[in-house]
Scaffold this motif. Structure first.
Motif, PDB file in Angstrom:
ATOM      1  N   GLU A 113     -10.695  -5.260  -4.853  1.00  0.00           N
ATOM      2  CA  GLU A 113     -10.752  -6.644  -4.371  1.00  0.00           C
ATOM      3  C   GLU A 113     -12.179  -7.184  -4.429  1.00  0.00           C
ATOM      4  OE1 GLU A 113      -7.684  -7.929  -1.060  1.00  0.00           O
ATOM      5  OE2 GLU A 113      -8.647  -6.021  -0.526  1.00  0.00           O
ATOM      6  N   THR A 114     -13.133  -6.358  -4.039  1.00  0.00           N
ATOM      7  CA  THR A 114     -14.543  -6.757  -4.056  1.00  0.00           C
ATOM      8  C   THR A 114     -14.970  -7.218  -5.452  1.00  0.00           C
ATOM      9  OG1 THR A 114     -15.095  -5.264  -2.249  1.00  0.00           O
ATOM     10  CG2 THR A 114     -16.909  -5.933  -3.680  1.00  0.00           C
ATOM     11  N   HIS A 115     -14.430  -6.561  -6.468  1.00  0.00           N
ATOM     12  CA  HIS A 115     -14.792  -6.893  -7.852  1.00  0.00           C
ATOM     13  C   HIS A 115     -13.814  -7.880  -8.503  1.00  0.00           C
ATOM     14  CE1 HIS A 115     -18.088  -4.109  -7.888  1.00  0.00           C
ATOM     15  NE2 HIS A 115     -17.316  -3.198  -7.351  1.00  0.00           N
ATOM     16  N   GLY A 116     -12.891  -8.418  -7.715  1.00  0.00           N
ATOM     17  CA  GLY A 116     -11.970  -9.431  -8.214  1.00  0.00           C
ATOM     18  C   GLY A 116     -10.904  -8.911  -9.158  1.00  0.00           C
ATOM     19  N   LEU A 117     -10.599  -7.618  -9.085  1.00  0.00           N
ATOM     20  CA  LEU A 117      -9.615  -7.020  -9.987  1.00  0.00           C
ATOM     21  C   LEU A 117      -8.227  -6.922  -9.376  1.00  0.00           C
ATOM     22  CD1 LEU A 117     -11.874  -4.153 -11.391  1.00  0.00           C
ATOM     23  CD2 LEU A 117     -11.477  -6.433 -12.352  1.00  0.00           C
ATOM     24  N   VAL A 118      -8.144  -7.084  -8.056  1.00  0.00           N
ATOM     25  CA  VAL A 118      -6.873  -7.040  -7.329  1.00  0.00           C
ATOM     26  C   VAL A 118      -6.889  -8.164  -6.300  1.00  0.00           C
ATOM     27  CG1 VAL A 118      -5.561  -5.708  -5.606  1.00  0.00           C
ATOM     28  CG2 VAL A 118      -6.422  -4.573  -7.626  1.00  0.00           C
ATOM     29  N   GLU A 119      -5.715  -8.734  -6.063  1.00  0.00           N
ATOM     30  CA  GLU A 119      -5.589  -9.804  -5.079  1.00  0.00           C
ATOM     31  C   GLU A 119      -4.637  -9.370  -3.973  1.00  0.00           C
ATOM     32  OE1 GLU A 119      -4.795 -14.569  -5.233  1.00  0.00           O
ATOM     33  OE2 GLU A 119      -3.618 -13.325  -6.588  1.00  0.00           O
ATOM     34  N   ASP A 120      -4.981  -9.697  -2.750  1.00  0.00           N
ATOM     35  CA  ASP A 120      -4.160  -9.419  -1.578  1.00  0.00           C
ATOM     36  C   ASP A 120      -3.227 -10.603  -1.370  1.00  0.00           C
ATOM     37  OD1 ASP A 120      -3.120  -9.237   0.994  1.00  0.00           O
ATOM     38  OD2 ASP A 120      -5.004  -8.681   1.927  1.00  0.00           O
ATOM     39  N   LEU A 121      -1.925 -10.350  -1.456  1.00  0.00           N
ATOM     40  CA  LEU A 121      -0.926 -11.390  -1.240  1.00  0.00           C
ATOM     41  C   LEU A 121      -0.273 -11.135   0.116  1.00  0.00           C
ATOM     42  CD1 LEU A 121       0.710 -11.255  -4.775  1.00  0.00           C
ATOM     43  CD2 LEU A 121      -1.081 -12.793  -4.002  1.00  0.00           C
ATOM     44  N   SER A 122      -0.748 -11.821   1.137  1.00  0.00           N
ATOM     45  CA  SER A 122      -0.231 -11.631   2.484  1.00  0.00           C
ATOM     46  C   SER A 122       0.888 -12.618   2.756  1.00  0.00           C
ATOM     47  CB  SER A 122      -1.341 -11.838   3.517  1.00  0.00           C
ATOM     48  OG  SER A 122      -2.359 -10.885   3.331  1.00  0.00           O
ATOM     49  N   SER A 123       1.881 -12.158   3.522  1.00  0.00           N
ATOM     50  CA  SER A 123       2.979 -13.034   3.915  1.00  0.00           C
ATOM     51  C   SER A 123       3.431 -12.648   5.317  1.00  0.00           C
ATOM     52  CB  SER A 123       4.139 -12.928   2.923  1.00  0.00           C
ATOM     53  OG  SER A 123       4.675 -11.620   2.948  1.00  0.00           O
ATOM     54  N   VAL A 124       4.176 -13.554   5.943  1.00  0.00           N
ATOM     55  CA  VAL A 124       4.723 -13.305   7.269  1.00  0.00           C
ATOM     56  C   VAL A 124       6.237 -13.388   7.157  1.00  0.00           C
ATOM     57  CG1 VAL A 124       4.784 -14.075   9.671  1.00  0.00           C
ATOM     58  CG2 VAL A 124       2.683 -14.340   8.333  1.00  0.00           C
ATOM     59  N   ASP A 125       6.916 -12.311   7.587  1.00  0.00           N
ATOM     60  CA  ASP A 125       8.379 -12.282   7.560  1.00  0.00           C
ATOM     61  C   ASP A 125       8.939 -13.155   8.679  1.00  0.00           C
ATOM     62  OD1 ASP A 125       8.388 -10.580   5.409  1.00  0.00           O
ATOM     63  OD2 ASP A 125       8.748  -8.771   6.587  1.00  0.00           O
ATOM     64  N   SER A 126      10.238 -13.411   8.610  1.00  0.00           N
ATOM     65  CA  SER A 126      10.890 -14.249   9.617  1.00  0.00           C
ATOM     66  C   SER A 126      10.767 -13.662  11.025  1.00  0.00           C
ATOM     67  CB  SER A 126      12.362 -14.455   9.260  1.00  0.00           C
ATOM     68  OG  SER A 126      13.008 -13.203   9.157  1.00  0.00           O
ATOM     69  N   ASP A 127      10.620 -12.330  11.126  1.00  0.00           N
ATOM     70  CA  ASP A 127      10.471 -11.692  12.440  1.00  0.00           C
ATOM     71  C   ASP A 127       9.019 -11.696  12.924  1.00  0.00           C
ATOM     72  OD1 ASP A 127       9.298  -9.780  10.833  1.00  0.00           O
ATOM     73  OD2 ASP A 127      10.582  -8.125  11.482  1.00  0.00           O
ATOM     74  N   GLY A 128       8.116 -12.308  12.158  1.00  0.00           N
ATOM     75  CA  GLY A 128       6.720 -12.417  12.542  1.00  0.00           C
ATOM     76  C   GLY A 128       5.834 -11.277  12.074  1.00  0.00           C
ATOM     77  N   SER A 129       6.421 -10.278  11.433  1.00  0.00           N
ATOM     78  CA  SER A 129       5.601  -9.161  10.954  1.00  0.00           C
ATOM     79  C   SER A 129       4.864  -9.554   9.677  1.00  0.00           C
ATOM     80  CB  SER A 129       6.453  -7.908  10.730  1.00  0.00           C
ATOM     81  OG  SER A 129       7.447  -8.157   9.774  1.00  0.00           O
ATOM     82  N   HIS A 130       3.643  -9.077   9.588  1.00  0.00           N
ATOM     83  CA  HIS A 130       2.798  -9.396   8.440  1.00  0.00           C
ATOM     84  C   HIS A 130       3.013  -8.359   7.344  1.00  0.00           C
ATOM     85  CE1 HIS A 130       0.285 -12.542  10.337  1.00  0.00           C
ATOM     86  NE2 HIS A 130       0.745 -11.953  11.433  1.00  0.00           N
ATOM     87  N   ARG A 131       3.099  -8.820   6.114  1.00  0.00           N
ATOM     88  CA  ARG A 131       3.270  -7.949   4.953  1.00  0.00           C
ATOM     89  C   ARG A 131       2.134  -8.221   3.988  1.00  0.00           C
ATOM     90  NH1 ARG A 131       6.842  -4.771   6.996  1.00  0.00           N
ATOM     91  NH2 ARG A 131       8.835  -5.679   7.469  1.00  0.00           N
ATOM     92  N   ARG A 132       1.578  -7.141   3.462  1.00  0.00           N
ATOM     93  CA  ARG A 132       0.542  -7.270   2.446  1.00  0.00           C
ATOM     94  C   ARG A 132       1.005  -6.563   1.193  1.00  0.00           C
ATOM     95  NH1 ARG A 132      -5.382  -6.380   5.129  1.00  0.00           N
ATOM     96  NH2 ARG A 132      -5.772  -8.591   5.163  1.00  0.00           N
ATOM     97  N   LYS A 133       0.861  -7.262   0.094  1.00  0.00           N
ATOM     98  CA  LYS A 133       1.116  -6.657  -1.208  1.00  0.00           C
ATOM     99  C   LYS A 133      -0.100  -6.944  -2.063  1.00  0.00           C
ATOM    100  CE  LYS A 133       6.046  -6.354  -1.216  1.00  0.00           C
ATOM    101  NZ  LYS A 133       7.195  -6.247  -2.085  1.00  0.00           N
TER     102      LYS A 133
ATOM    103  N   ALA B 205       0.837  -1.203   0.000  1.00  0.00           N
ATOM    104  CA  ALA B 205       0.000   0.000   0.000  1.00  0.00           C
ATOM    105  C   ALA B 205       0.871   1.252   0.000  1.00  0.00           C
ATOM    106  CB  ALA B 205      -0.928  -0.008   1.209  1.00  0.00           C
ATOM    107  N   LYS B 206       1.967   1.211   0.731  1.00  0.00           N
ATOM    108  CA  LYS B 206       2.873   2.360   0.776  1.00  0.00           C
ATOM    109  C   LYS B 206       3.477   2.636  -0.600  1.00  0.00           C
ATOM    110  CE  LYS B 206       6.875   4.283   3.081  1.00  0.00           C
ATOM    111  NZ  LYS B 206       7.944   4.088   4.038  1.00  0.00           N
ATOM    112  N   GLU B 207       3.915   1.565  -1.284  1.00  0.00           N
ATOM    113  CA  GLU B 207       4.459   1.735  -2.639  1.00  0.00           C
ATOM    114  C   GLU B 207       3.400   2.297  -3.586  1.00  0.00           C
ATOM    115  OE1 GLU B 207       7.737  -1.798  -3.119  1.00  0.00           O
ATOM    116  OE2 GLU B 207       5.630  -2.398  -2.959  1.00  0.00           O
TER     117      GLU B 207
END
Length: 119
Positions: A57-77, A35-37
Motif C-alpha cells: 500500500e505504501t508503494h501504491g501497488l495494492v489498494e484497501d477496499l473497506s466496506s461496512v456490512d448491513s450488520d455494521g461490521s467492517h470488511r477490508r479487502k 487478509a484471511k483469503e
C-alpha cells in the motif's frame, strides 16, 4: 509514475523481490481478497499478510477496499493496482515506470472526454 534510480526505485525492486509480496499481488489481481483469503492462498500467517500489504500500500501497488456490512461490521479487502511495470537502462541510469489501474482509468476517462468534445 516515473522514477529515476533512487531510493524509491530500489524500494520497489526490493518489494517485488519478496516472494510473499509477489504472491499477494497475483492473488489480489483478479478480484479483491480479504487478509484471511490471502493468508490461505499464499500459505502464510495473517501477520505476514498485514505486513506485506502495508508495504505494498505504501508503494501504491495494492489498494484497501473497506466496506461496512448491513450488520455494521467492517470488511477490508485488498486489490492489486499494479497494471504495468517497465524498467529501462539508458545512459547509465535505471528508470522505472509504473502504471496503476487508477492511472489507466484516468487516461481512459480523459480520452473519452476528448472524444465527446470532438463530436
Amino acid at each position: 509514475m516515473e522514477q529515476g534510480e533512487n531510493s524509491a526505485t530500489a524500494a520497489i525492486f526490493q518489494v517485488l523481490a519478496d516472494d510473499h509480496s509477489r504472491r499477494i499481488l497475483l492473488a489480489a489481481d483478479r478480484e479483491p481478497k480479504s487478509a484471511k483469503e490471502l493468508s490461505e492462498i499464499c500459505g502464510v500467517s495473517l501477520a505476514t499478510i498485514y505486513r506485506r500489504v502495508s508495504t505494498l500500500e505504501t508503494h501504491g501497488l495494492v489498494e484497501d477496499l473497506s466496506s461496512v456490512d448491513s450488520d455494521g461490521s467492517h470488511r477490508r479487502k485488498y486489490e492489486t493496482t499494479l497494471e504495468e511495470l517497465h524498467a529501462e537502462v539508458s545512459n547509465g541510469e535505471l528508470e522505472l515506470s509504473i502504471e496503476t489501474r487508477d492511472e489507466l482509468a484516468d487516461n481512459f476517462s480523459s480520452l473519452w472526454t476528448n472524444l465527446r468534445e470532438d463530436l
